[in-house]
Scaffold this motif. Structure first.
Motif, PDB file in Angstrom:
ATOM      1  N   ASN A 238       0.854  -1.178   0.000  1.00  0.00           N
ATOM      2  CA  ASN A 238       0.000   0.000   0.000  1.00  0.00           C
ATOM      3  C   ASN A 238       0.895   1.234   0.000  1.00  0.00           C
ATOM      4  OD1 ASN A 238      -1.741  -2.114   0.723  1.00  0.00           O
ATOM      5  ND2 ASN A 238      -3.143  -0.665   1.667  1.00  0.00           N
ATOM      6  N   VAL A 239       0.635   2.156  -0.890  1.00  0.00           N
ATOM      7  CA  VAL A 239       1.454   3.348  -1.020  1.00  0.00           C
ATOM      8  C   VAL A 239       0.567   4.570  -0.848  1.00  0.00           C
ATOM      9  CG1 VAL A 239       2.997   4.661  -2.501  1.00  0.00           C
ATOM     10  CG2 VAL A 239       3.018   2.170  -2.594  1.00  0.00           C
ATOM     11  N   ARG A 240       0.960   5.452   0.044  1.00  0.00           N
ATOM     12  CA  ARG A 240       0.265   6.724   0.212  1.00  0.00           C
ATOM     13  C   ARG A 240       1.250   7.843  -0.114  1.00  0.00           C
ATOM     14  NH1 ARG A 240      -2.644   5.624   6.033  1.00  0.00           N
ATOM     15  NH2 ARG A 240      -3.960   3.906   5.335  1.00  0.00           N
ATOM     16  N   LEU A 241       0.844   8.732  -0.976  1.00  0.00           N
ATOM     17  CA  LEU A 241       1.665   9.871  -1.339  1.00  0.00           C
ATOM     18  C   LEU A 241       0.908  11.144  -0.992  1.00  0.00           C
ATOM     19  CD1 LEU A 241       3.012   8.766  -4.829  1.00  0.00           C
ATOM     20  CD2 LEU A 241       4.234   8.745  -2.652  1.00  0.00           C
ATOM     21  N   GLY A 242       1.607  12.113  -0.445  1.00  0.00           N
ATOM     22  CA  GLY A 242       0.972  13.376  -0.111  1.00  0.00           C
ATOM     23  C   GLY A 242       1.928  14.525  -0.306  1.00  0.00           C
ATOM     24  N   ALA A 243       1.381  15.689  -0.540  1.00  0.00           N
ATOM     25  CA  ALA A 243       2.193  16.890  -0.691  1.00  0.00           C
ATOM     26  C   ALA A 243       1.424  18.067  -0.114  1.00  0.00           C
ATOM     27  CB  ALA A 243       2.525  17.143  -2.157  1.00  0.00           C
ATOM     28  N   SER A 244       2.164  19.021   0.421  1.00  0.00           N
ATOM     29  CA  SER A 244       1.538  20.237   0.915  1.00  0.00           C
ATOM     30  C   SER A 244       2.445  21.417   0.596  1.00  0.00           C
ATOM     31  CB  SER A 244       1.279  20.157   2.424  1.00  0.00           C
ATOM     32  OG  SER A 244       2.502  20.042   3.125  1.00  0.00           O
ATOM     33  N   ALA A 245       1.845  22.577   0.429  1.00  0.00           N
ATOM     34  CA  ALA A 245       2.601  23.794   0.137  1.00  0.00           C
ATOM     35  C   ALA A 245       1.982  24.942   0.914  1.00  0.00           C
ATOM     36  CB  ALA A 245       2.590  24.097  -1.357  1.00  0.00           C
ATOM     37  N   LEU A 246       2.826  25.806   1.439  1.00  0.00           N
ATOM     38  CA  LEU A 246       2.385  26.941   2.232  1.00  0.00           C
ATOM     39  C   LEU A 246       3.177  28.165   1.806  1.00  0.00           C
ATOM     40  CD1 LEU A 246       1.088  28.309   4.809  1.00  0.00           C
ATOM     41  CD2 LEU A 246       3.095  27.493   6.033  1.00  0.00           C
ATOM     42  N   THR A 247       2.500  29.270   1.619  1.00  0.00           N
ATOM     43  CA  THR A 247       3.199  30.513   1.339  1.00  0.00           C
ATOM     44  C   THR A 247       2.531  31.629   2.130  1.00  0.00           C
ATOM     45  OG1 THR A 247       3.977  32.026  -0.381  1.00  0.00           O
ATOM     46  CG2 THR A 247       1.807  31.019  -0.705  1.00  0.00           C
ATOM     47  N   ALA A 248       3.318  32.580   2.589  1.00  0.00           N
ATOM     48  CA  ALA A 248       2.782  33.687   3.378  1.00  0.00           C
ATOM     49  C   ALA A 248       3.585  34.947   3.087  1.00  0.00           C
ATOM     50  CB  ALA A 248       2.852  33.362   4.872  1.00  0.00           C
ATOM     51  N   TYR A 249       2.918  36.076   3.136  1.00  0.00           N
ATOM     52  CA  TYR A 249       3.565  37.368   2.913  1.00  0.00           C
ATOM     53  C   TYR A 249       3.080  38.335   3.975  1.00  0.00           C
ATOM     54  CZ  TYR A 249       4.756  41.876   0.941  1.00  0.00           C
ATOM     55  OH  TYR A 249       5.252  43.136   0.764  1.00  0.00           O
ATOM     56  N   ARG A 250       3.999  39.040   4.611  1.00  0.00           N
ATOM     57  CA  ARG A 250       3.650  39.964   5.682  1.00  0.00           C
ATOM     58  C   ARG A 250       4.132  41.363   5.330  1.00  0.00           C
ATOM     59  NH1 ARG A 250       5.958  39.658  11.704  1.00  0.00           N
ATOM     60  NH2 ARG A 250       7.662  40.652  10.625  1.00  0.00           N
ATOM     61  N   ASN A 251       3.265  42.357   5.548  1.00  0.00           N
ATOM     62  CA  ASN A 251       3.604  43.745   5.297  1.00  0.00           C
ATOM     63  C   ASN A 251       3.030  44.577   6.437  1.00  0.00           C
ATOM     64  OD1 ASN A 251       4.165  46.270   4.372  1.00  0.00           O
ATOM     65  ND2 ASN A 251       3.173  46.027   2.391  1.00  0.00           N
ATOM     66  N   GLY A 252       3.902  44.991   7.352  1.00  0.00           N
ATOM     67  CA  GLY A 252       3.431  45.754   8.504  1.00  0.00           C
ATOM     68  C   GLY A 252       2.541  44.895   9.383  1.00  0.00           C
ATOM     69  N   ASN A 253       1.354  45.369   9.669  1.00  0.00           N
ATOM     70  CA  ASN A 253       0.424  44.644  10.532  1.00  0.00           C
ATOM     71  C   ASN A 253      -0.410  43.622   9.769  1.00  0.00           C
ATOM     72  OD1 ASN A 253       1.413  46.323  12.443  1.00  0.00           O
ATOM     73  ND2 ASN A 253      -0.490  47.379  12.900  1.00  0.00           N
ATOM     74  N   TRP A 254      -0.306  43.610   8.448  1.00  0.00           N
ATOM     75  CA  TRP A 254      -1.134  42.724   7.621  1.00  0.00           C
ATOM     76  C   TRP A 254      -0.332  41.520   7.129  1.00  0.00           C
ATOM     77  CZ3 TRP A 254      -6.272  43.138   6.979  1.00  0.00           C
ATOM     78  CH2 TRP A 254      -6.864  44.354   7.334  1.00  0.00           C
ATOM     79  N   ALA A 255      -1.017  40.424   6.951  1.00  0.00           N
ATOM     80  CA  ALA A 255      -0.400  39.224   6.362  1.00  0.00           C
ATOM     81  C   ALA A 255      -1.441  38.504   5.524  1.00  0.00           C
ATOM     82  CB  ALA A 255       0.126  38.293   7.447  1.00  0.00           C
ATOM     83  N   VAL A 256      -0.994  37.925   4.425  1.00  0.00           N
ATOM     84  CA  VAL A 256      -1.859  37.083   3.588  1.00  0.00           C
ATOM     85  C   VAL A 256      -1.121  35.782   3.342  1.00  0.00           C
ATOM     86  CG1 VAL A 256      -3.102  38.982   2.475  1.00  0.00           C
ATOM     87  CG2 VAL A 256      -0.961  38.142   1.476  1.00  0.00           C
ATOM     88  N   GLY A 257      -1.883  34.714   3.130  1.00  0.00           N
ATOM     89  CA  GLY A 257      -1.241  33.429   2.920  1.00  0.00           C
ATOM     90  C   GLY A 257      -2.131  32.466   2.165  1.00  0.00           C
ATOM     91  N   ALA A 258      -1.520  31.397   1.694  1.00  0.00           N
ATOM     92  CA  ALA A 258      -2.245  30.348   0.986  1.00  0.00           C
ATOM     93  C   ALA A 258      -1.649  29.006   1.372  1.00  0.00           C
ATOM     94  CB  ALA A 258      -2.151  30.545  -0.526  1.00  0.00           C
ATOM     95  N   TYR A 259      -2.502  27.992   1.400  1.00  0.00           N
ATOM     96  CA  TYR A 259      -2.070  26.650   1.784  1.00  0.00           C
ATOM     97  C   TYR A 259      -2.797  25.650   0.899  1.00  0.00           C
ATOM     98  CZ  TYR A 259      -1.526  22.384   4.536  1.00  0.00           C
ATOM     99  OH  TYR A 259      -1.248  21.106   4.929  1.00  0.00           O
ATOM    100  N   ALA A 260      -2.098  24.616   0.484  1.00  0.00           N
ATOM    101  CA  ALA A 260      -2.710  23.555  -0.317  1.00  0.00           C
ATOM    102  C   ALA A 260      -2.092  22.221   0.073  1.00  0.00           C
ATOM    103  CB  ALA A 260      -2.497  23.813  -1.807  1.00  0.00           C
ATOM    104  N   GLN A 261      -2.906  21.168   0.068  1.00  0.00           N
ATOM    105  CA  GLN A 261      -2.383  19.840   0.357  1.00  0.00           C
ATOM    106  C   GLN A 261      -3.214  18.804  -0.395  1.00  0.00           C
ATOM    107  OE1 GLN A 261      -2.860  19.109   4.580  1.00  0.00           O
ATOM    108  NE2 GLN A 261      -4.666  17.874   4.200  1.00  0.00           N
ATOM    109  N   GLY A 262      -2.605  17.668  -0.613  1.00  0.00           N
ATOM    110  CA  GLY A 262      -3.296  16.572  -1.276  1.00  0.00           C
ATOM    111  C   GLY A 262      -2.683  15.255  -0.867  1.00  0.00           C
ATOM    112  N   MET A 263      -3.471  14.198  -0.919  1.00  0.00           N
ATOM    113  CA  MET A 263      -2.991  12.873  -0.557  1.00  0.00           C
ATOM    114  C   MET A 263      -3.761  11.836  -1.374  1.00  0.00           C
ATOM    115  SD  MET A 263      -2.749  11.011   3.168  1.00  0.00           S
ATOM    116  CE  MET A 263      -4.491  10.661   3.280  1.00  0.00           C
ATOM    117  N   ALA A 264      -3.102  10.779  -1.739  1.00  0.00           N
ATOM    118  CA  ALA A 264      -3.739   9.693  -2.476  1.00  0.00           C
ATOM    119  C   ALA A 264      -3.155   8.371  -2.011  1.00  0.00           C
ATOM    120  CB  ALA A 264      -3.532   9.860  -3.975  1.00  0.00           C
ATOM    121  N   GLU A 265      -3.940   7.322  -2.128  1.00  0.00           N
ATOM    122  CA  GLU A 265      -3.490   5.982  -1.762  1.00  0.00           C
ATOM    123  C   GLU A 265      -3.761   5.040  -2.930  1.00  0.00           C
ATOM    124  OE1 GLU A 265      -3.906   3.292   2.096  1.00  0.00           O
ATOM    125  OE2 GLU A 265      -5.754   3.372   0.965  1.00  0.00           O
TER     126      GLU A 265
END
Length: 188
Positions: A54-81
């Motif tokens: 049985n093989v399970r593969l997964g990946a995730s990615a995270l990115t974030a940007y901060r400017n002063g008091n503000w921050a924005v970000g994105a996250y993605a993940q996936g997994m399959a068996e």
């Protein structure tokens, strides 16, 4: 992650629970993180797990940007068996399920007097669960016959989090976080 600097690499390996065949389970995760004071932070992780065949593969990615008091970000993940099986005299890849999630968010934080800080975060999440029935059969001549039937259900939700932090002395911090204030529910 937002306060670090430079690139960080990690490759942990976990081996446990040997089965009757002596194969055991192997889980590897490759994590790459890069932090930059001007560009923000980004992280990518790749996970694999072997349990017999049985093989399970997964990946995730995270990115974030901060400017002063503000921050924005994105996250993605996936997994399959998927499973490699011998059926009669033929070897087949039989696919099982897949999970995926994508999230986008924004946050604002500010420092008050006497070492007190607060923040609020709002985000949007899309999650999916997929089930695949079928196979990829090895014909033995370098070709594969595929028969796959895939079904995916998705759901979306808004999320609201708040936080409060107190720093009475240098290197001493106490925090309180309220997650999912709006009581989000994923309805597939």
């Amino acid at each position: 992650l937002a306060y670090g600097g430079g690139a960080q690499w990690a490759l942990p390996t976990l081996r446990h629970r040997s089965n009757r065949l002596g194969l055991g389970d192997v889980a590897d995760m490759l994590s790459i993180a890069h932090n930059d004071a001007n560009l923000g932070a980004a992280e990518f992780a790749l996970m694999e797990r072997f349990e017999g065949e049985n093989v399970r593969l997964g990946a995730s990615a995270l990115t974030a940007y901060r400017n002063g008091n503000w921050a924005v970000g994105a996250y993605a993940q996936g997994m399959a068996e998927f499973v490699l099986q011998d059926i009669g005299t033929q070897r087949m890849w039989i696919f099982g399920y897949g999970l995926d999630a994508t999230s986008y968010g924004a946050a604002y934080g500010d420092t008050l007097d006497n070492g007190l800080a607060w923040g609020v975060q709002a985000g949007w999440l899309k999650a999916g669960m997929g089930r695949t029935k079928g196979y990829m059969r090895d014909e033995g001549d370098g070709t594969f016959t595929r028969s796959l039937h895939h079904r995916t259900n998705h759901a979306t939700v808004w999320i609201l989090n708040v936080g409060l932090m107190y720093e009475p002395a240098e290197r001493v911090r106490v925090g309180l976080v309220g997650r999912n204030i709006n009581s989000p529910t994923l309805r597939f």
